[in-house]
Design a protein around this motif. Structure first.
Motif, mmCIF file in Angstrom:
data_model
loop_
_atom_site.group_PDB
_atom_site.id
_atom_site.type_symbol
_atom_site.label_atom_id
_atom_site.label_comp_id
_atom_site.label_asym_id
_atom_site.label_seq_id
_atom_site.Cartn_x
_atom_site.Cartn_y
_atom_site.Cartn_z
ATOM 1 N N ILE A 26 0.842 -1.206 0.000
ATOM 2 C CA ILE A 26 0.000 0.000 0.000
ATOM 3 C C ILE A 26 0.876 1.254 0.000
ATOM 4 O O ILE A 26 0.563 2.245 -0.675
ATOM 5 C CB ILE A 26 -0.958 -0.003 1.207
ATOM 6 C CG1 ILE A 26 -1.968 -1.138 1.069
ATOM 7 C CG2 ILE A 26 -1.688 1.339 1.331
ATOM 8 C CD1 ILE A 26 -2.802 -1.373 2.311
ATOM 9 N N TYR A 27 1.973 1.214 0.754
ATOM 10 C CA TYR A 27 2.903 2.353 0.760
ATOM 11 C C TYR A 27 3.424 2.605 -0.648
ATOM 12 O O TYR A 27 3.442 3.746 -1.121
ATOM 13 C CB TYR A 27 4.063 2.077 1.716
ATOM 14 C CG TYR A 27 5.009 3.257 1.861
ATOM 15 C CD1 TYR A 27 4.828 4.185 2.875
ATOM 16 C CD2 TYR A 27 6.069 3.437 0.963
ATOM 17 C CE1 TYR A 27 5.685 5.277 3.009
ATOM 18 C CE2 TYR A 27 6.921 4.521 1.079
ATOM 19 C CZ TYR A 27 6.722 5.442 2.111
ATOM 20 O OH TYR A 27 7.565 6.527 2.214
ATOM 21 N N THR A 30 0.774 4.123 -2.977
ATOM 22 C CA THR A 30 0.193 5.438 -2.661
ATOM 23 C C THR A 30 1.214 6.484 -2.248
ATOM 24 O O THR A 30 0.949 7.688 -2.356
ATOM 25 C CB THR A 30 -0.832 5.313 -1.521
ATOM 26 O OG1 THR A 30 -0.188 4.805 -0.336
ATOM 27 C CG2 THR A 30 -1.978 4.380 -1.906
ATOM 28 N N GLN A 31 2.401 6.056 -1.780
ATOM 29 C CA GLN A 31 3.367 7.012 -1.246
ATOM 30 C C GLN A 31 4.618 7.167 -2.097
ATOM 31 O O GLN A 31 5.430 8.066 -1.862
ATOM 32 C CB GLN A 31 3.789 6.579 0.169
ATOM 33 C CG GLN A 31 2.656 6.545 1.166
ATOM 34 C CD GLN A 31 2.065 7.919 1.411
ATOM 35 O OE1 GLN A 31 2.761 8.846 1.790
ATOM 36 N NE2 GLN A 31 0.755 8.044 1.176
ATOM 37 N N SER A 35 2.499 9.002 -6.093
ATOM 38 C CA SER A 35 1.671 9.906 -5.287
ATOM 39 C C SER A 35 1.350 11.215 -6.008
ATOM 40 O O SER A 35 0.314 11.833 -5.749
ATOM 41 C CB SER A 35 2.363 10.212 -3.954
ATOM 42 O OG SER A 35 3.609 10.850 -4.168
ATOM 43 N N LEU A 38 -2.008 11.063 -7.600
ATOM 44 C CA LEU A 38 -3.130 10.639 -6.767
ATOM 45 C C LEU A 38 -3.725 11.799 -5.988
ATOM 46 O O LEU A 38 -3.025 12.753 -5.633
ATOM 47 C CB LEU A 38 -2.668 9.553 -5.784
ATOM 48 C CG LEU A 38 -2.065 8.285 -6.396
ATOM 49 C CD1 LEU A 38 -1.578 7.353 -5.291
ATOM 50 C CD2 LEU A 38 -3.068 7.574 -7.294
ATOM 51 N N ILE A 42 -6.373 9.612 -1.274
ATOM 52 C CA ILE A 42 -5.799 8.312 -1.606
ATOM 53 C C ILE A 42 -4.386 8.196 -1.034
ATOM 54 O O ILE A 42 -3.981 7.140 -0.543
ATOM 55 C CB ILE A 42 -5.792 8.101 -3.127
ATOM 56 C CG1 ILE A 42 -7.229 8.026 -3.656
ATOM 57 C CG2 ILE A 42 -5.034 6.817 -3.496
ATOM 58 C CD1 ILE A 42 -7.323 7.858 -5.153
ATOM 59 N N GLN A 43 -3.634 9.291 -1.056
ATOM 60 C CA GLN A 43 -2.302 9.278 -0.466
ATOM 61 C C GLN A 43 -2.356 8.952 1.024
ATOM 62 O O GLN A 43 -1.414 8.387 1.584
ATOM 63 C CB GLN A 43 -1.626 10.635 -0.679
ATOM 64 C CG GLN A 43 -1.355 10.988 -2.136
ATOM 65 C CD GLN A 43 -0.713 12.357 -2.283
ATOM 66 O OE1 GLN A 43 0.036 12.799 -1.421
ATOM 67 N NE2 GLN A 43 -1.004 13.039 -3.381
ATOM 68 N N ASN A 45 -4.228 6.803 2.377
ATOM 69 C CA ASN A 45 -4.675 5.425 2.616
ATOM 70 C C ASN A 45 -3.676 4.623 3.434
ATOM 71 O O ASN A 45 -4.062 3.807 4.280
ATOM 72 C CB ASN A 45 -4.925 4.722 1.278
ATOM 73 C CG ASN A 45 -6.226 5.154 0.625
ATOM 74 O OD1 ASN A 45 -7.024 5.875 1.229
ATOM 75 N ND2 ASN A 45 -6.444 4.723 -0.604
ATOM 76 N N LYS A 300 1.152 4.908 -12.472
ATOM 77 C CA LYS A 300 -0.302 4.840 -12.319
ATOM 78 C C LYS A 300 -1.005 4.208 -13.530
ATOM 79 O O LYS A 300 -2.085 4.595 -13.936
ATOM 80 C CB LYS A 300 -0.874 6.250 -12.056
ATOM 81 C CG LYS A 300 -2.339 6.288 -11.614
ATOM 82 C CD LYS A 300 -2.585 5.444 -10.372
ATOM 83 C CE LYS A 300 -4.037 5.524 -9.930
ATOM 84 N NZ LYS A 300 -4.961 4.923 -10.878
ATOM 85 N N TRP A 306 -4.088 -0.150 -4.911
ATOM 86 C CA TRP A 306 -3.980 -0.316 -3.458
ATOM 87 C C TRP A 306 -5.053 -1.271 -2.930
ATOM 88 O O TRP A 306 -5.037 -1.613 -1.756
ATOM 89 C CB TRP A 306 -4.100 1.045 -2.763
ATOM 90 C CG TRP A 306 -5.257 1.854 -3.259
ATOM 91 C CD1 TRP A 306 -6.529 1.855 -2.772
ATOM 92 C CD2 TRP A 306 -5.252 2.762 -4.356
ATOM 93 N NE1 TRP A 306 -7.330 2.695 -3.498
ATOM 94 C CE2 TRP A 306 -6.560 3.280 -4.489
ATOM 95 C CE3 TRP A 306 -4.264 3.202 -5.242
ATOM 96 C CZ2 TRP A 306 -6.911 4.206 -5.467
ATOM 97 C CZ3 TRP A 306 -4.612 4.108 -6.228
ATOM 98 C CH2 TRP A 306 -5.916 4.610 -6.331
ATOM 99 N N TYR A 387 -5.907 -2.496 0.775
ATOM 100 C CA TYR A 387 -6.380 -1.396 1.598
ATOM 101 C C TYR A 387 -7.875 -1.535 1.856
ATOM 102 O O TYR A 387 -8.631 -1.925 0.979
ATOM 103 C CB TYR A 387 -6.111 -0.052 0.923
ATOM 104 C CG TYR A 387 -6.834 1.098 1.596
ATOM 105 C CD1 TYR A 387 -6.359 1.609 2.797
ATOM 106 C CD2 TYR A 387 -8.004 1.618 1.056
ATOM 107 C CE1 TYR A 387 -7.034 2.639 3.438
ATOM 108 C CE2 TYR A 387 -8.675 2.645 1.678
ATOM 109 C CZ TYR A 387 -8.188 3.160 2.873
ATOM 110 O OH TYR A 387 -8.866 4.169 3.502
#
Length: 416
Positions: A26-27, A30-31, A35, A38, A42-43, A45, A300, A306, A387
């Motif tokens: 998930i990191y 989203t990170q 990111s 996004l 969502i970041q 999450n 993306k 996620w 997530y």
């Protein structure tokens, strides 16, 4: 409490490993560099999932101090409360990604259908194990159990959440079979799903499956009425799927199915998900591109990476080895849970543990199957990895119940 050494630490640590793998994925989804593409919510999450993991850990530990008798005594009450919450969701719920499955409670969004899985398993298991008279000739109790499962299933369908509805439907053959329903009747209950799946690929595959399954049912059960019913049901399933594909389903749903059978049918639309998922997993190779280095993930290209396609993130960045570790961890979890079920003397504990294992397995099978283009994209999260706060908490509570009943199996076995 029992000796701490009797606690199933292997299952507990498997849960921790899967949760950590999920947080890492998930990191990345989203990170990492992705990111920038996004939305802020969502970041966030990853940080929200960390909180849910901590909450779930406390829930798992707390449940071990509950008497297993409580799961029997409170099962019907939990079922009633769950149905009420699902009705309130239909009236006051929030729609996300086309499904009206969320109920706003203070600062949090709750998905009652997730918690309803627990209540349905407990209530149905309580009913079935208090009435052991299930046979091909007397199916009154079986039909009542089916009704207990179908009520939340219908409510989930009304929320437009097909994936979760399939989970509820899958409980019917599992719980009835484990409760003593004959093999032939169990196969009859399962057969429409097999026939429907093959009909989606080609209608004549579905028809062939209907004929073969009818023959198997007759061979196993030797019942004329069941054989005739199975054939009629199979024919109606093939016909119904054809009608749905040509007249009832929405264009985007038909496009998803067409993309499953032929991703190039709509490569920039419905087929995009399948193509990108296969590309991500295939490009990972043996060891992967490295953490935060997956191009499909970080640029993306992967949709819902996620949640629904998080297995693709793992496959791209950690390769075949990373994907295999995840699969092996799940297989180990399934085997340990089934062993725990086999060690129980009380039928309620057996049925609950097997049913929960089946829920985990079907989520795992559909998610990985969708990510690898072996199944149509249905939209089910990967337990403990994808997530989703409600889903993670619900799955952890189900696992905690299995651990509780295993931990207390000596005192649980005297309950009648």
């Amino acid at each position: 409490m029992n000796n701490v050494r009797e606690f199933s630490w292997s299952v507990f640590f498997t849960w921790i490993i899967l949760a950590v793998i999920g947080l890492i994925a998930i990191y990345s989804a989203t990170q990492g560099p992705v990111s920038q593409y996004l939305e802020t919510y969502i970041q966030n999450n990853f940080f929200k999932q960390v909180i849910w993991v901590i909450i779930s850990l406390f829930a798992l530990i707390s449940i071990q101090f509950i008497s297993p008798r409580a799961f029997i005594e409170l099962s019907y009450l939990a079922y009633g409360v769950g149905i009420l919450l699902m009705i309130l969701t239909l009236i006051f719920g929030t729609e996300i990604n086309g499904a009206k499955s969320w109920l706003r409670i203070g600062p949090a969004n709750l998905q009652p259908s997730e918690l309803m899985k627990i209540a349905t398993i407990l209530a149905t298991a309580n009913y079935l194990t208090s009435r052991r008279d299930i046979s091909a000739e007397n199916v009154r109790y079986a039909l009542t159990a089916v009704g207990l499962i179908m009520i939340p299933t219908i409510l989930v369908f009304m929320q437009n959440d097909l994936g979760t509805a399939l989970i509820f439907l899958s409980l019917i053959p599992v719980m009835l079979f484990w409760s003593g329903l004959p093999y032939g009747v169990s196969l009859f209950i399962i057969s429409p799903a097999v026939i429907a799946y093959l009909t989606v690929i080609q209608w004549y595959y579905g028809l062939a499956a209907a004929i073969l399954l009818t023959a198997f049912i007759f061979f196993i059960q030797r019942s004329v009425w069941l054989t005739v019913t199975a054939f009629i049901s199979g024919f109606l399933t093939v016909s119904g799927v054809q009608v749905a594909l040509n007249q009832l389903l929405q264009p985007h749903q038909i496009a998803r199915i067409a993309a499953f059978t032929n991703p190039n049918y709509d490569p920039t639309g419905a087929g995009w998900n399948v193509i990108q998922a296969k590309t991500a997993i295939g490009s990972g190779g043996l060891t992967g591109k490295g953490f935060l280095e997956g191009t499909q993930t970080q640029l993306k290209f992967l949709p819902e990476q996620w949640t629904d396609f998080i297995f693709c993130v793992i496959g791209e960045e950690f390769g075949f080895i990373g994907s295999t570790i995840v699969i092996v961890m799940f297989i180990f979890l399934f085997v340990r849970l089934l062993n725990m079920a086999g060690n129980h003397k009380h039928p309620f504990a057996q049925l609950v543990t097997v049913s929960i294992t089946s829920v985990f397995f079907i989520h795992f099978f559909i998610n990985v199957g969708s990510a690898s283009a072996l199944l149509p994209v249905i939209g089910l999260p990967l337990p403990f990895i994808s997530y989703g706060g409600s889903a993670f908490l619900t799955n952890t509570i189900m696992l905690a119940i299995c651990l509780n009943m295993d931990f207390h199996k000596r005192e649980f076995s005297i309950y009648r």
